[in-house]
Design an enzyme around this catalytic site. Structure first.
Site, PDB file in Angstrom:
ATOM      1  N   TYR A 173       0.842  -1.206   0.000  1.00  0.00           N
ATOM      2  CA  TYR A 173       0.000   0.000   0.000  1.00  0.00           C
ATOM      3  C   TYR A 173       0.875   1.252   0.000  1.00  0.00           C
ATOM      4  CZ  TYR A 173      -3.801   3.209   1.362  1.00  0.00           C
ATOM      5  OH  TYR A 173      -4.725   4.224   1.411  1.00  0.00           O
ATOM      6  N   LYS A 177       1.048   4.109  -2.991  1.00  0.00           N
ATOM      7  CA  LYS A 177       0.672   5.521  -2.854  1.00  0.00           C
ATOM      8  C   LYS A 177       1.872   6.429  -3.133  1.00  0.00           C
ATOM      9  CE  LYS A 177      -3.738   5.016  -1.844  1.00  0.00           C
ATOM     10  NZ  LYS A 177      -4.789   5.424  -2.795  1.00  0.00           N
TER      11      LYS A 177
HETATM   12  P1  NDP Z   1     -13.430   1.631   0.676  1.00  0.00           P
HETATM   13  O1  NDP Z   1     -12.845   0.276   0.796  1.00  0.00           O
HETATM   14  O2  NDP Z   1     -14.520   2.029   1.584  1.00  0.00           O
HETATM   15  O3  NDP Z   1     -13.909   1.906  -0.835  1.00  0.00           O
HETATM   16  C1  NDP Z   1     -13.053   1.593  -1.889  1.00  0.00           C
HETATM   17  C2  NDP Z   1     -13.786   1.882  -3.174  1.00  0.00           C
HETATM   18  O4  NDP Z   1     -12.902   1.578  -4.275  1.00  0.00           O
HETATM   19  C3  NDP Z   1     -15.047   1.013  -3.358  1.00  0.00           C
HETATM   20  O5  NDP Z   1     -16.051   1.775  -4.006  1.00  0.00           O
HETATM   21  C4  NDP Z   1     -14.546  -0.072  -4.285  1.00  0.00           C
HETATM   22  O6  NDP Z   1     -15.548  -0.688  -5.060  1.00  0.00           O
HETATM   23  C5  NDP Z   1     -13.619   0.751  -5.164  1.00  0.00           C
HETATM   24  N1  NDP Z   1     -12.754  -0.086  -5.979  1.00  0.00           N
HETATM   25  C6  NDP Z   1     -11.814  -0.962  -5.589  1.00  0.00           C
HETATM   26  N2  NDP Z   1     -11.275  -1.568  -6.658  1.00  0.00           N
HETATM   27  C7  NDP Z   1     -11.899  -1.057  -7.756  1.00  0.00           C
HETATM   28  C8  NDP Z   1     -11.809  -1.265  -9.134  1.00  0.00           C
HETATM   29  N3  NDP Z   1     -10.962  -2.168  -9.654  1.00  0.00           N
HETATM   30  N4  NDP Z   1     -12.585  -0.524  -9.976  1.00  0.00           N
HETATM   31  C9  NDP Z   1     -13.447   0.378  -9.479  1.00  0.00           C
HETATM   32  N5  NDP Z   1     -13.619   0.599  -8.171  1.00  0.00           N
HETATM   33  C10 NDP Z   1     -12.840  -0.107  -7.310  1.00  0.00           C
HETATM   34  O7  NDP Z   1     -12.169   2.624   0.823  1.00  0.00           O
HETATM   35  P2  NDP Z   1     -12.081   4.190   1.172  1.00  0.00           P
HETATM   36  O8  NDP Z   1     -13.324   4.861   0.793  1.00  0.00           O
HETATM   37  O9  NDP Z   1     -11.550   4.307   2.537  1.00  0.00           O
HETATM   38  O10 NDP Z   1     -10.879   4.595   0.202  1.00  0.00           O
HETATM   39  C11 NDP Z   1     -11.033   5.463  -0.910  1.00  0.00           C
HETATM   40  C12 NDP Z   1      -9.659   6.000  -1.263  1.00  0.00           C
HETATM   41  O11 NDP Z   1      -9.140   6.741  -0.161  1.00  0.00           O
HETATM   42  C13 NDP Z   1      -8.623   4.912  -1.562  1.00  0.00           C
HETATM   43  O12 NDP Z   1      -7.827   5.298  -2.657  1.00  0.00           O
HETATM   44  C14 NDP Z   1      -7.790   4.875  -0.290  1.00  0.00           C
HETATM   45  O13 NDP Z   1      -6.487   4.410  -0.514  1.00  0.00           O
HETATM   46  C15 NDP Z   1      -7.820   6.333   0.105  1.00  0.00           C
HETATM   47  N6  NDP Z   1      -7.516   6.583   1.508  1.00  0.00           N
HETATM   48  C16 NDP Z   1      -8.340   6.099   2.486  1.00  0.00           C
HETATM   49  C17 NDP Z   1      -8.028   6.319   3.810  1.00  0.00           C
HETATM   50  C18 NDP Z   1      -8.889   5.810   4.935  1.00  0.00           C
HETATM   51  O14 NDP Z   1      -8.488   5.988   6.102  1.00  0.00           O
HETATM   52  N7  NDP Z   1     -10.034   5.215   4.665  1.00  0.00           N
HETATM   53  C19 NDP Z   1      -6.813   7.073   4.201  1.00  0.00           C
HETATM   54  C20 NDP Z   1      -6.047   7.570   3.085  1.00  0.00           C
HETATM   55  C21 NDP Z   1      -6.390   7.323   1.796  1.00  0.00           C
HETATM   56  P3  NDP Z   1     -16.263  -2.106  -4.615  1.00  0.00           P
HETATM   57  O15 NDP Z   1     -17.380  -1.726  -3.688  1.00  0.00           O
HETATM   58  O16 NDP Z   1     -16.736  -2.662  -5.913  1.00  0.00           O
HETATM   59  O17 NDP Z   1     -15.204  -2.931  -3.945  1.00  0.00           O
END
Ligand code: NDP
Length: 253
Positions: A173, A177
């Site tokens: 991860y 990033k």
């Molecule tokens: P979630 O796991 O809640 O959501 C992830 C989302 O990404 C889901 O909608 C998932 O879809 C989608 N996704 C994953 N793989 C694919 C794909 N191949 N094509 C399309 N969509 C995909 O994570 P977060 O909302 O927490 O994370 C969102 C972003 O924020 C990420 O990039 C994460 O790295 C970043 N982030 C999050 C932090 C946190 O503390 N939560 C901190 C820092 C950064 P599906 O439902 O189909 O799996």
């Protein structure tokens, strides 16, 4: 069927991974600010459900099937947006995964399959989506790409013993990033002669499936609070390019 829209003034934004978590919250905030939001989700039914949910709140949004790991899906989504809207103003590369949260083996820190899966989504997915939508973004008077990154990818934080992130080790991860941040820098330079700006944003540690449960001791931020940082970078038509910011300002690379 092609949707007939007013193509004149309304800002059009695409959020990848918008069916849940931070992506859904970001889509809602963009919509509340008057933007037309395209809700990207790899599962068409989930995109529809998310769109119905936001429409119930008065938001102008459209579901868009988009798997960031599938070239076919990306190409079809870009063509759909070209036909329906003719341009894109804002691309939020939000879709991301952290499989190490549940599958990492401390004794095997370099699980190559896990590395590849993580990079496929967090890096190559962003590069592929950005590439496909660039022609539509350059058709905007002010195209913006916001890459949803993480301080976990900050090399400076990882090397600073006083940083709260220094003790965290999730190699796939973190390197994904860091690579995403490198992409932000490189793409911002490649596009310096255009109207398209590219920036990385860390939303904070957020209560989502990825970030962890509703427990302010662990992930202190709610998704709608964290989405504000993403949207604040996305909405202005003028601003910096090639930067990395969080709620408190500039983040060291
Ligand atoms: P979630 O796991 O809640 O959501 C992830 C989302 O990404 C889901 O909608 C998932 O879809 C989608 N996704 C994953 N793989 C694919 C794909 N191949 N094509 C399309 N969509 C995909 O994570 P977060 O909302 O927490 O994370 C969102 C972003 O924020 C990420 O990039 C994460 O790295 C970043 N982030 C999050 C932090 C946190 O503390 N939560 C901190 C820092 C950064 P599906 O439902 O189909 O799996």
């Amino acid at each position: 069927m092609t949707i007939t829209h007013d193509r004149s003034t309304k800002t059009i934004a695409l959020v990848t991974g918008a069916n849940r978590g931070l992506g859904l919250a970001t889509a809602q905030l963009l919509g509340e600010a008057g933007t037309t939001v395209l809700l990207g989700a790899r599962n068409a039914a989930k995109a529809e459900i998310a769109a119905a949910r936001l429409r119930d709140r008065g938001i102008d949004c459209w579901p868009l099937t988009l798997d960031v790991e599938s070239e076919l899906s990306i190409a079809a989504a870009a063509e759909r947006v070209r036909l329906d809207h003719g341009r894109l103003d804002i691309l939020i590369n939000n879709a991301g995964i952290l499989p190490e949260a549940t599958t990492a083996d401390a004794a095997q820190p370099l699980d190559l399959d896990l590395f590849r899966r993580t990079f496929d989504t967090n890096v190559f997915g962003v590069a592929a989506v950005s590439q496909a939508f660039l022609p539509l973004l350059t058709d905007s008077e002010a195209g913006r790409i916001v890459n949803v990154s993480s301080r976990m990818g900050s090399l400076a934080d990882q090397l600073d013993p006083s940083s709260p992130y220094a003790g965290m080790v999730v190699p796939a991860y973190q390197t994904s990033k860091a690579a995403l941040n490198g992409l932000t820098i490189a793409l911002s330079k490649s596009l310096s002669g255009t109207s398209v700006r590219v920036n990385s944003v860390c939303p904070g540690w957020v209560q989502t499936d990825l970030g962890g449960p509703d427990n302010r001791a662990a992930a202190p931020m709610k998704a709608d609070e964290a989405a504000r940082t993403v949207v604040d970078m996305a909405l202005p038509t003028e601003g910096p390019t090639g930067t990395f910011v969080d709620l408190d300002g500039v983040v060291p690379w």
